[in-house]
Design a protein around this motif. Structure first.
Motif, PDB file in Angstrom:
ATOM      1  N   HIS A 113      52.929  68.934 -22.135  1.00  0.00           N
ATOM      2  CA  HIS A 113      51.593  68.337 -22.352  1.00  0.00           C
ATOM      3  C   HIS A 113      51.570  68.610 -24.229  1.00  0.00           C
ATOM      4  CE1 HIS A 113      48.883  67.219 -19.342  1.00  0.00           C
ATOM      5  NE2 HIS A 113      49.364  68.016 -18.416  1.00  0.00           N
TER       6      HIS A 113
ATOM      7  N   PHE B  54      41.179  64.523 -26.235  1.00  0.00           N
ATOM      8  CA  PHE B  54      40.478  65.846 -25.759  1.00  0.00           C
ATOM      9  C   PHE B  54      40.071  66.898 -26.568  1.00  0.00           C
ATOM     10  CE2 PHE B  54      45.026  66.369 -25.157  1.00  0.00           C
ATOM     11  CZ  PHE B  54      45.412  67.652 -25.740  1.00  0.00           C
TER      12      PHE B  54
ATOM     13  N   TYR C 235      41.816  71.104 -20.779  1.00  0.00           N
ATOM     14  CA  TYR C 235      42.477  69.853 -20.330  1.00  0.00           C
ATOM     15  C   TYR C 235      43.711  70.044 -19.874  1.00  0.00           C
ATOM     16  CZ  TYR C 235      44.738  65.496 -20.996  1.00  0.00           C
ATOM     17  OH  TYR C 235      45.262  64.193 -20.400  1.00  0.00           O
ATOM     18  N   VAL C 236      44.413  71.059 -20.002  1.00  0.00           N
ATOM     19  CA  VAL C 236      45.935  71.247 -19.330  1.00  0.00           C
ATOM     20  C   VAL C 236      45.513  71.879 -18.089  1.00  0.00           C
ATOM     21  CG1 VAL C 236      48.045  72.236 -19.273  1.00  0.00           C
ATOM     22  CG2 VAL C 236      47.277  71.184 -21.504  1.00  0.00           C
TER      23      VAL C 236
ATOM     24  N   SER D 292      43.846  69.194 -15.641  1.00  0.00           N
ATOM     25  CA  SER D 292      44.625  67.956 -15.510  1.00  0.00           C
ATOM     26  C   SER D 292      45.305  67.950 -14.246  1.00  0.00           C
ATOM     27  CB  SER D 292      45.420  67.602 -16.555  1.00  0.00           C
ATOM     28  OG  SER D 292      46.097  66.427 -16.605  1.00  0.00           O
ATOM     29  N   ASP D 293      45.521  66.845 -13.584  1.00  0.00           N
ATOM     30  CA  ASP D 293      46.063  66.697 -12.268  1.00  0.00           C
ATOM     31  C   ASP D 293      47.378  65.603 -12.476  1.00  0.00           C
ATOM     32  OD1 ASP D 293      44.765  64.348 -12.732  1.00  0.00           O
ATOM     33  OD2 ASP D 293      43.883  64.212 -10.495  1.00  0.00           O
ATOM     34  N   GLU D 294      47.564  65.350 -13.854  1.00  0.00           N
ATOM     35  CA  GLU D 294      48.720  64.299 -13.882  1.00  0.00           C
ATOM     36  C   GLU D 294      49.993  65.079 -14.428  1.00  0.00           C
ATOM     37  OE1 GLU D 294      48.750  62.247 -17.396  1.00  0.00           O
ATOM     38  OE2 GLU D 294      47.255  63.491 -18.654  1.00  0.00           O
TER      39      GLU D 294
ATOM     40  N   PRO E 122      52.765  65.248 -16.993  1.00  0.00           N
ATOM     41  CA  PRO E 122      53.304  64.564 -18.350  1.00  0.00           C
ATOM     42  C   PRO E 122      54.669  64.295 -18.366  1.00  0.00           C
ATOM     43  CG  PRO E 122      52.755  67.017 -18.480  1.00  0.00           C
ATOM     44  CD  PRO E 122      52.548  66.657 -17.161  1.00  0.00           C
TER      45      PRO E 122
END
Length: 323
Positions: free
Chosen positions: A128, A138, A242-243, A246-248, A250
């Motif tokens: 990230h 963000f 954000y990290v 987050s569910d993505e 990177p």
């Protein structure tokens, strides 16, 4: 020939018009002169304030003398003359190779140290961070980031009411461990390092250390209120939020940089990681298959042993009957 009343009225009107125009011109000239004088005074005051901010100036010394009872005008003239004399002495000394005093233009750095805990594995947190171009989505302080080469990037960051530009260069980058960089801009420069530490498989501790060197009147004045430090700390909190949420997954930059030079590209690093994963999976598969073969042999041999023992007992019974 005597003038008529109409001609006399026209002459009076013309005279009043000329008088009005002259009065307007005079007032306009006076206003312009006052505006110029006010502008000169403001410019002089600005120069003095900048002199105070950058070099200490003479105003604090004048104030100290006034508090001791000196005449304000006399104190100002005396300190200004002393300042001019010191400046001339320094220039002459520098001209002939002297000048070992304080370095001109040197600025104190502002140190910023921040600790963050994010609820993701080390690799996710690191990947990230390497996605610089996403920071503007963000954070509040980062306006835009454009990636140059592998290790170079151009940043536009909001500092107080203004937007500043920096060109950043990564000096060292080790995947999942640390990133160290330097940046240069018209209004300041920075040196920084961010490191990643595994606390648990799903918790990462991040340490961010930055040295900020402001340049210019407004930057140095803003440094008094630590505006830059507050902005960086708030953006670090935004990164943490954000990290963690987050569910993505990177796709970060996995290359390696040493002393400002790329020693392993992103593609080379990805190939090595894929080869290591493939080798690890092959070893795991071989270890899983080995115990199954051994257990199968034991199950097949067990009936043969039981049958053999039965045959021995049967033979013993037959011998007893014969006797």
């Amino acid at each position: 020939m005597a003038k008529t009343a109409e001609q006399t009225g026209r002459d009076e009107t013309s005279g009043l018009d000329r008088l009005r125009e002259e009065v307007v011109d005079f007032l306009g000239a006076q206003v312009e002169r006052l505006a110029d004088a006010a502008g000169d005074k403001m410019e002089g005051l600005t120069d003095q304030l900048q002199d105070v901010a950058e070099n200490g100036g003479v105003l604090p010394k004048v104030g100290a003398r006034v508090l001791k009872g000196d005449n304000p005008l006399k104190a100002l003239i005396g300190e200004k003359a002393k300042s001019i004399k010191d400046s001339a002495t320094e220039k002459v000394s520098n001209l002939f190779g002297g000048g070992k005093g304080k370095k001109s233009g040197s600025a104190k750095s502002m140190n910023i140290i921040e600790h963050l805990d994010v609820g993701v594995p080390v690799r996710v947190a690191y990947d990230h961070w390497t996605r610089f171009e996403a920071f503007s989505s963000f954070t509040k302080g980062v306006r835009s980031v454009s990636q140059g080469g592998e290790g170079d990037s151009d940043w536009k960051v909001k500092v107080g009411p203004s937007t500043r530009s920096w060109k950043a260069t990564v000096q060292e980058q080790i995947p999942d461990e640390r990133i160290a960089w330097t940046s240069e801009g018209a209004k300041g420069s920075t040196r920084g390092c961010v490191s990643f530490h595994e606390v648990t498989p799903t918790l990462t501790h991040i340490v961010l250390v930055v040295e900020y060197y402001p340049s210019g009147f407004f930057e140095k004045t803003g440094n008094i209120w630590r505006a830059q430090g507050r902005r960086l700390r708030l953006d670090a909190k935004h990164f943490q939020r954000y990290v963690t949420l987050s569910d993505e997954t990177p796709d970060g930059w996995r290359g390696e940089i040493r002393d400002g030079e790329v020693v392993r590209t992103h593609e080379e690093a990805v190939e090595e990681e894929e080869a290591e994963e493939s080798e690890y999976e092959d070893e795991e598969g071989a270890e899983d298959e080995a115990p199954e073969e051994e257990s199968g042999e034991d199950e097949e041999e067990a009936p043969e042993d039981e049958y053999a023992e039965g045959e021995d007992e049967y033979e013993d019974e037959d011998e007893d009957e014969d006797q």
